[in-house]
Every structure is written in C-alpha cells, then in structure tokens.
Write an enzyme that holds these catalytic residues in place. Sequence first.
Site, short mmCIF file in Angstrom:
data_model
loop_
_atom_site.label_atom_id
_atom_site.label_comp_id
_atom_site.label_asym_id
_atom_site.label_seq_id
_atom_site.Cartn_x
_atom_site.Cartn_y
_atom_site.Cartn_z
N HIS A 45 0.84 -1.18 0.21
CA HIS A 45 0.25 0.03 -0.18
C HIS A 45 0.54 1.38 -0.33
CE1 HIS A 45 0.34 -1.28 4.08
NE2 HIS A 45 0.21 -0.04 4.38
N HIS B 47 1.32 4.83 1.59
CA HIS B 47 0.44 6.46 2.18
C HIS B 47 0.47 7.66 1.65
CE1 HIS B 47 0.99 4.40 5.95
NE2 HIS B 47 1.52 3.22 5.43
P1 AMP Z 1 1.90 0.18 7.51
O1 AMP Z 1 2.40 0.31 8.57
O2 AMP Z 1 2.51 1.02 6.31
O3 AMP Z 1 2.33 -1.12 6.97
O4 AMP Z 1 0.95 0.51 7.20
C1 AMP Z 1 -0.55 -0.39 7.39
C2 AMP Z 1 -2.03 0.85 8.02
O5 AMP Z 1 -3.30 0.77 7.30
C3 AMP Z 1 -1.46 1.49 9.36
O6 AMP Z 1 -1.17 3.04 9.09
C4 AMP Z 1 -3.37 1.27 9.58
O7 AMP Z 1 -3.48 2.60 10.63
C5 AMP Z 1 -4.14 1.13 8.23
N1 AMP Z 1 -4.71 0.26 8.67
C6 AMP Z 1 -5.24 -0.94 9.12
N2 AMP Z 1 -5.92 -1.37 8.99
C7 AMP Z 1 -7.20 -0.74 8.45
C8 AMP Z 1 -8.48 -0.96 8.34
N3 AMP Z 1 -9.12 -1.74 8.48
N4 AMP Z 1 -9.06 0.14 7.77
C9 AMP Z 1 -8.09 1.18 6.96
N5 AMP Z 1 -6.85 1.20 7.25
C10 AMP Z 1 -6.25 0.50 8.09
#
Ligand code: AMP
Length: 142
Positions: free
Chosen positions: A100, A102
């Site tokens: 993903h 950001h």
């Molecule tokens: P990363 O640390 O780069 O893997 O980012 C993962 C992101 O996913 C974090 O910023 C979380 O807040 C976000 N996240 C986890 N679960 C969900 C969800 N169900 N809906 C939206 N965002 C999520």
Amino acid sequence: MTDCIFCKIIAGEIPSVKVYEDADVLAFLDISQATKGHTLLVPKKHVPDVFAYDATLAATVFSRLPKLARAIQASDPQITGMNILNNNGAVAYQSVFHSHIHLIPRYSDQDDFSIHFGDHSDRFDTAALNAVADAIRAKVGD
Ligand code: AMP
Ligand code: ZN
C-alpha cells in the site's frame, strides 16, 4: 489471500471509507488519520511489498498517484503539501503485508506528522559511495 485485511476490504468483507476505485486499485482512508485525508492506495491483486511488483503492476498502481494526490489536495484549501510513503518490511514500519502507498496531506510543520532523515553526509566518502553504487548496479538487471 484469505487472511489479509486489505484483501478483505477489497472484497467488501470488512468496511472501509473508499475515495477511489477502478478495476485494478482501491484507495480508502487510513483508519488512523496521521493527518486529515490520509489515504491508502492498494493494488487489488495481493502483493506483499514492492519487492513482489512487476513493471506492469508498478505502472498500474503508481500511475494513479498524481490524480489521487491532486484530488486530496483539492479537497481542503489548508493542504499545502503531501508525503507519499511506501513501507516495505517490518523493519521499515510495514504492519499490513498487502502492499500500500500512504498519501499523507500536510497542513503545517505542526500537523503531527514528521520524518527524520538526519544529516549523514559525512558517513560515506566518494570511494565508499561508488562501492555501494557498484553493488546496486550489478543487480539492477536481475
Ligand atoms: P503500514 O504500517 O505502512 O503497513 O501501514 C498500515 C496502515 O494500515 C496503518 O496506517 C493502519 O492505520 C492502516 N490500517 C490498518 N487496518 C486498517 C483498516 N481496517 N482500514 C483502514 N486502514 C487500516
Ligand atoms: Zn491482500
């Protein structure tokens, strides 16, 4: 992938707040808004991280960034910049292992988001930099 939270979001099995969708990607609001408008752009195909992309998937996903970034920017006149981040591996702060990107809109230097690179410009001299680059260049074609 059955046990992947983002695959479940893509499949509509768990809720999300969507901001953009097409055949290949989905963008939805991060549940933890680092700043208001913090959005995640994901490929619908499950790939764990950038190391698993091929050029076609990269073109598909990364080509969506400009229009998504512009839409987020246009959504609030207070937005004056944006950080675009892609974490790969736990050591790089990845916590969800479905790749993903950001998009984190920035409002001011006081908006509760920061990145610290530090100044390490004296760590590698030219010979050391060339050795690092040689090691990378030798692998680019792999
Ligand atoms: P990363 O640390 O780069 O893997 O980012 C993962 C992101 O996913 C974090 O910023 C979380 O807040 C976000 N996240 C986890 N679960 C969900 C969800 N169900 N809906 C939206 N965002 C999520
Ligand atoms: Zn997945």
